[in-house]
Design a protein around this motif. Structure first.
Motif, mmCIF file in Angstrom:
data_model
loop_
_atom_site.group_PDB
_atom_site.id
_atom_site.type_symbol
_atom_site.label_atom_id
_atom_site.label_comp_id
_atom_site.label_asym_id
_atom_site.label_seq_id
_atom_site.Cartn_x
_atom_site.Cartn_y
_atom_site.Cartn_z
ATOM 1 N N ILE A 105 45.305 38.233 55.567
ATOM 2 C CA ILE A 105 43.984 38.854 55.452
ATOM 3 C C ILE A 105 43.869 39.543 54.082
ATOM 4 O O ILE A 105 42.823 39.500 53.436
ATOM 5 C CB ILE A 105 43.749 39.872 56.599
ATOM 6 N N GLY A 106 44.970 40.145 53.640
ATOM 7 C CA GLY A 106 44.970 40.812 52.331
ATOM 8 C C GLY A 106 44.753 39.827 51.192
ATOM 9 O O GLY A 106 44.082 40.141 50.206
ATOM 10 N N THR A 107 45.299 38.618 51.336
ATOM 11 C CA THR A 107 45.101 37.593 50.307
ATOM 12 C C THR A 107 43.621 37.264 50.192
ATOM 13 O O THR A 107 43.074 37.186 49.082
ATOM 14 C CB THR A 107 45.841 36.285 50.692
ATOM 15 N N ALA A 108 42.995 37.069 51.342
ATOM 16 C CA ALA A 108 41.571 36.741 51.326
ATOM 17 C C ALA A 108 40.782 37.886 50.710
ATOM 18 O O ALA A 108 39.934 37.683 49.828
ATOM 19 C CB ALA A 108 41.090 36.485 52.747
ATOM 20 N N SER A 109 41.120 39.075 51.136
ATOM 21 C CA SER A 109 40.399 40.243 50.647
ATOM 22 C C SER A 109 40.639 40.443 49.146
ATOM 23 O O SER A 109 39.714 40.759 48.388
ATOM 24 C CB SER A 109 40.874 41.440 51.464
ATOM 25 N N GLY A 110 41.880 40.213 48.697
ATOM 26 C CA GLY A 110 42.204 40.360 47.269
ATOM 27 C C GLY A 110 41.485 39.327 46.420
ATOM 28 O O GLY A 110 40.988 39.629 45.325
ATOM 29 N N THR A 111 41.405 38.100 46.938
ATOM 30 C CA THR A 111 40.692 37.056 46.210
ATOM 31 C C THR A 111 39.204 37.411 46.136
ATOM 32 O O THR A 111 38.550 37.209 45.106
ATOM 33 C CB THR A 111 40.885 35.690 46.912
ATOM 34 N N LEU A 112 38.741 37.966 47.226
ATOM 35 C CA LEU A 112 37.346 38.416 47.273
ATOM 36 C C LEU A 112 37.086 39.455 46.178
ATOM 37 O O LEU A 112 36.067 39.395 45.464
ATOM 38 C CB LEU A 112 37.120 39.061 48.646
ATOM 39 N N ILE A 113 38.014 40.369 46.028
ATOM 40 C CA ILE A 113 37.868 41.411 45.006
ATOM 41 C C ILE A 113 37.843 40.776 43.609
ATOM 42 O O ILE A 113 37.012 41.131 42.770
ATOM 43 C CB ILE A 113 39.046 42.423 45.096
ATOM 44 N N ALA A 114 38.753 39.819 43.378
ATOM 45 C CA ALA A 114 38.820 39.165 42.061
ATOM 46 C C ALA A 114 37.496 38.473 41.750
ATOM 47 O O ALA A 114 36.958 38.580 40.642
ATOM 48 C CB ALA A 114 39.974 38.166 42.032
ATOM 49 N N VAL A 115 36.972 37.772 42.753
ATOM 50 C CA VAL A 115 35.717 37.049 42.537
ATOM 51 C C VAL A 115 34.554 38.030 42.393
ATOM 52 O O VAL A 115 33.673 37.858 41.552
ATOM 53 C CB VAL A 115 35.481 36.033 43.679
ATOM 54 N N GLU A 116 34.585 39.091 43.211
ATOM 55 C CA GLU A 116 33.522 40.105 43.103
ATOM 56 C C GLU A 116 33.492 40.712 41.713
ATOM 57 O O GLU A 116 32.424 40.980 41.163
ATOM 58 C CB GLU A 116 33.777 41.229 44.120
ATOM 59 N N LEU A 117 34.668 40.931 41.144
ATOM 60 C CA LEU A 117 34.720 41.554 39.816
ATOM 61 C C LEU A 117 33.916 40.755 38.805
ATOM 62 O O LEU A 117 33.140 41.308 38.034
ATOM 63 C CB LEU A 117 36.174 41.673 39.344
ATOM 64 N N PHE A 118 34.122 39.435 38.797
ATOM 65 C CA PHE A 118 33.372 38.688 37.790
ATOM 66 C C PHE A 118 31.965 38.335 38.250
ATOM 67 O O PHE A 118 31.093 38.071 37.426
ATOM 68 C CB PHE A 118 34.161 37.500 37.222
ATOM 69 N N ALA A 119 31.733 38.381 39.583
ATOM 70 C CA ALA A 119 30.370 38.114 40.046
ATOM 71 C C ALA A 119 29.470 39.350 39.882
ATOM 72 O O ALA A 119 28.303 39.230 39.524
ATOM 73 C CB ALA A 119 30.400 37.692 41.505
ATOM 74 N N LEU A 120 30.045 40.534 40.123
ATOM 75 C CA LEU A 120 29.237 41.754 40.060
ATOM 76 C C LEU A 120 29.205 42.369 38.656
ATOM 77 O O LEU A 120 28.230 42.977 38.255
ATOM 78 C CB LEU A 120 29.775 42.804 41.042
ATOM 79 N N PHE A 121 30.324 42.220 37.930
ATOM 80 C CA PHE A 121 30.409 42.850 36.607
ATOM 81 C C PHE A 121 30.813 41.828 35.540
ATOM 82 O O PHE A 121 31.876 41.961 34.907
ATOM 83 C CB PHE A 121 31.402 44.029 36.651
ATOM 84 N N PRO A 122 29.996 40.800 35.337
ATOM 85 C CA PRO A 122 30.394 39.739 34.400
ATOM 86 C C PRO A 122 30.576 40.237 32.963
ATOM 87 O O PRO A 122 31.460 39.752 32.246
ATOM 88 C CB PRO A 122 29.241 38.729 34.489
ATOM 89 N N GLY A 123 29.784 41.231 32.566
ATOM 90 C CA GLY A 123 29.915 41.755 31.201
ATOM 91 C C GLY A 123 31.284 42.383 30.995
ATOM 92 O O GLY A 123 31.930 42.207 29.956
ATOM 93 N N PHE A 124 31.733 43.107 31.997
ATOM 94 C CA PHE A 124 33.052 43.745 31.947
ATOM 95 C C PHE A 124 34.161 42.691 31.920
ATOM 96 O O PHE A 124 35.076 42.744 31.102
ATOM 97 C CB PHE A 124 33.200 44.657 33.174
ATOM 98 N N MET A 125 34.048 41.710 32.826
ATOM 99 C CA MET A 125 35.109 40.703 32.909
ATOM 100 C C MET A 125 35.156 39.840 31.656
ATOM 101 O O MET A 125 36.204 39.286 31.311
ATOM 102 C CB MET A 125 34.930 39.842 34.160
ATOM 103 N N SER A 126 34.027 39.725 30.984
ATOM 104 C CA SER A 126 34.024 38.975 29.743
ATOM 105 C C SER A 126 34.893 39.693 28.702
ATOM 106 O O SER A 126 35.721 39.066 28.029
ATOM 107 C CB SER A 126 32.575 38.847 29.247
ATOM 108 N N VAL A 127 34.750 41.015 28.586
ATOM 109 C CA VAL A 127 35.591 41.786 27.653
ATOM 110 C C VAL A 127 37.052 41.715 28.098
ATOM 111 O O VAL A 127 37.956 41.520 27.277
ATOM 112 C CB VAL A 127 35.113 43.263 27.573
#
Lengths: 328, 456
Positions: B64-86
């Motif tokens: 469950i943690g793997t799924a949740s962690g992957t979710l966080i990784a994807v959320e990071l670039f989906a919600l804050f693309p400007g940040f993830m670009s830097v």
């Protein structure tokens, strides 16, 4: 610098190819568990149960590698595909939850092991479809507005080559699932269905503007058809259904197909190299990726050595234990 | 609510949920490893059973943690693309290194659980559990490096970036050693194990209260080990917290002033407990003279100046001042659970068994809940304390966020998903642990049903 970018893209292709090859075993498991749970459920689970946790890790590796390779591309992809990406993630979590719950579900639970595996299978197939939609749209560019960062499914599905590639790929994996999971009753079907999928895919690709027919594209076609053919020959069926052989063959095929689009994406309107970082980060990533390949490769060799060294027998001994205690 | 604030809330909720799984999996990995080592060294059948059962639990949490962690990784670039670009240009290497740790953890754990009986040498099998412990800890360490970089960014020419928006002078390796990296690492790792340890105390206290026979003995054994783990790490957490505060004074003085609710810089600062900031004044606070200076500069017995909010006249760049209250919850709650662990360990040192008293066991359950609250409060203090910045003094959250309205319905769906998934996972895991089944199995004749518990 250009050479480094090329090499880094090559490595990214390899990572994607291996990830796709491994996750395709789950797509095949999904169809097998849905359609042949009673006859072949045990042998499908024998492969999927230990490895599905590792598949997810390959997904993360690929996402982070893309992020490092082309950081400028991420805002475009994120904003364009946000609804599909979030849906994918919800389903991905459901996939993890359903398979792990299925594995350890206790007696007299309100939900049965079989139902949980059905949920896992359905969700996995939908995940496969979403992945295909995203990748096919990145290749063909249909339904995508780069300037508006939006993606519309109606024009995407209205374009026949898009449908053809998705349908063709689905048929290929259905045909190969009979080989990979050794579903003997469907030996002949494995050839017919795989060839049908290949034909539909070839015709669909022929209509794409940015697709270049290099002679080496014969390699994935031959390799893909080779699997069911070898499976149908008595002396070579063991090779065809060998898990490592399949993953190698599928990885090579995917990497070659991916290469044929490079560097033109979105229907040829975008040169992906424009998004590559091209900085000191590129060389740092290159070095780390080599280390990663050595590290993960060694771990996977160790894993498969243990797997083939008797894990399957352990499962067999525990097959009477169908009430969710798994192999423990 | 604006889309930017929705992004904030959505991500905060996701990561706040995810870290519960992280805390459990990190400490559970350590617990499994310790229990199996004890089983091997003492040739103890019950410890063997416990370690197998806990390993099963670990793999569920990991899934469950793997799924949740992957979710966080994807959320990071989906919600804050400007940040993830830097991040992609400057500081992606810890993320990438985390994938190494992730692979180590995943492959070792899968082999540990599923190939258990394939190992003739038990120590070889146990080494896999050590790899899992290293993998989980390394994952946390690498991810924290990104957070430390967000607090104290390095590895590129910041002045040129602020002036032109172009990233130059990139040093991809600098992120591994940002000014706040090592104090934050020390604090995060120790607090995570401490919080996880207290959560385990809560779980096993509950099982101990409910259990009978061998199940009760097994719960007691795990209670003792968990208490030892949390007692050890809570001491280190306190020490690392002091170091982190000292780092903040130098590197993020505004955050420090906000969490301490210091209106003015002071050379002899009192510790403010509670209180709210209203119309330029602090209301309803308790103050302890000189204590803040003493905690901030323990080596010089309080000689030094702590920063105040008066140094930062632009109030639009202040973080929300409720972080002072979350900071208080963290410190006071941490002190309380630390005292609980101290009391229990002291009891064992005096050859008494504190867990024979029901109120101590009940205290164990409370300490687990409090430990988690303390841990979450710590993260809220850190993250909200950096607002409005996502990269401190470089990029605001509003500049980084994805403002597409299509995020909202799916974000709400994901929040609902977490609200269902996390409690169900904990319920499912608790059902799977089920030590009561031990009572139905044959007891170890060598011990006549008794068990060698640590410290006996």
């Amino acid at each position: 610098m250009y050479q480094v970018v090329e090499s880094e893209f090559f490595m990214n292709s390899v990572i994607f190819a291996v990830f796709f090859a491994i996750i395709s075993t789950e797509f095949m498991a999904g169809s097998a568990l849905l359609m042949h749970y009673r006859s072949y459920g045990k042998q499908v689970k024998r492969f999927i149960i230990p490895i599905w946790e590792i598949t997810g890790t390959f997904f993360v590796l690929y996402v982070v590698n893309v992020e490092a390779l082309a950081p400028g591309l991420l805002p475009v992809v994120a904003e364009t595909y946000i609804p599909l990406i979030l849906l994918f993630m919800i389903l991905y979590s459901t996939r993890n939850a359903s398979i792990i719950f299925a594995e350890f579900i206790w007696k007299n639970s309100f939900i049965s092991e079989k139902t949980l595996y059905r949920i896992y299978s359905t969700v996995t197939l939908i995940l496969g479809a979403i992945l295909l939609v995203i990748y096919v749209s990145i290749v063909t560019g249909k339904g995508i507005s780069i300037s508006a960062h939006s993606f519309n499914l109606i024009p995407f599905f209205s374009y026949l080559p898009d449908d053809g590639i998705i349908l063709g790929s689905a048929l290929i994996f259905l045909g190969l699932s009979y080989v990979f999971y050794d579903m003997e009753k469907n030996k002949r079907n494995s050839i017919y269905i795989t060839v049908a999928g290949l034909v539909i895919n070839a015709v669909s690709f022929a209509f794409l503007k940015n697709f270049v027919f290099y002679p080496y594209l014969a390699i994935p076609i031959v390799l893909t058809i080779l699997l069911p053919v070898l499976y149908n020959i008595r002396g070579t069926s063991l090779i065809a259904k060998n898990k490592i052989f399949y993953i190698s063959v599928m990885s090579i095929s995917v990497a070659i197909i991916e290469r044929s689009f490079f560097p033109n994406l979105f229907g040829g309107t975008v040169d992906v190299r424009a998004y590559f970082s091209g900085t000191a980060m590129q060389s740092a990533m290159f070095e780390l990726t080599i280390l990663m390949i050595i590290f993960v490769g060694s771990m996977m060799i160790f894993y498969f050595r243990m797997y083939f060294g008797g894990f399957r027998n352990t499962i067999r001994e525990n097959e009477h234990d169908t009430e969710g205690k798994g192999v423990l | 609510m604006s889309i930017v604030n929705f992004d904030r809330v959505f991500f905060a909720f996701s990561i706040g949920s995810h870290i519960i799984l992280v805390v459990i999996s990190m400490v559970l990995a350590l617990l499994v490893s310790i229990v199996e080592l004890l089983a091997i060294r003492r040739n103890d059948e019950l410890y063997e059973k416990i370690s197998r059962r806990l390993a099963k639990t670990l793999i569920i949490i990991f899934a469950i943690g793997t799924a949740s962690g992957t979710l966080i990784a994807v959320e990071l670039f989906a919600l804050f693309p400007g940040f993830m670009s830097v991040v992609g240009y400057v500081s992606i290497l810890p993320f990438y290194s985390e994938v190494f740790a992730f692979f180590l953890e995943a492959i070792a754990l899968v082999m540990y659980v599923y190939f258990w009986d394939r190992f003739k040498n038990r120590y070889s099998h146990w080494l896999l559990s050590v790899m899992v412990v290293v993998g989980t800890a390394a994952s946390a360490i690498f991810i924290t490096m990104i957070n430390a970089w967000m607090n104290t960014p390095v590895g590129f020419n910041i002045h040129a970036y602020l002036a032109t928006g172009v990233l130059t002078g990139i040093n991809p390796w600098a992120v591994f050693n940002a000014p706040s990296t090592w104090s934050e690492e020390f604090h995060v790792v120790t607090t995570t194990y401490a919080a996880g340890g207290f959560l385990m105390i809560a779980f096993f206290s509950y099982f101990y209260l409910k259990g009978k026979g061998v199940a009760r003995v097994a719960s007691k054994a795990l209670l003792k080990i968990s208490t030892a783990i949390s007692g050890f790490f809570i001491v280190l957490a306190g020490l690392s917290g002091t170091l982190t505060a000292s780092m903040l004074i130098v590197e993020q003085p505004l955050k420090y002033a906000a969490i301490e609710l210091n209106l003015h810089s002071s050379a002899n600062a009192a510790e403010t407990i509670g209180g709210i900031f209203s119309h330029g004044k602090i209301l309803d606070a308790i103050t302890i003279p000189h204590l803040q200076s003493l905690l901030a500069f323990p080596l010089t017995l309080g000689k030094g100046t702590v920063p105040g909010l008066n140094l930062f006249p632009n109030q639009s760049l202040w973080p929300p001042l409720f972080i002072h209250l979350t900071f208080d919850v963290m410190v006071l709650g941490g002190t309380l659970i630390g005292l609980f662990a101290f009391f229990v360990i002291l009891g064992y040192l005096l050859h008494k068994d504190p867990y024979t008293h029901r109120f101590v066991v009940a205290g164990g359950i409370i300490s687990g809940v409090l430990g988690l609250l303390v841990y979450e409060s710590g993260w809220v203090t850190d993250e909200v304390g950096r607002q409005p910045w996502i990269i401190y003094n470089v990029m605001k959250v509003s500049q980084a966020a994805n403002t597409s309205p299509s995020i909202v319905p799916l974000g709400i769906a994901m929040i609902i998903f977490y609200l269902v998934a996390i409690p169900f996972t904990i319920y499912y895991t608790a059902k799977t642990v089920n030590f009561r089944e031990f009572n139905d199995e044959p007891t170890d004749e060598k011990r006549g049903g008794e068990v060698n518990v640590p410290g006996r």
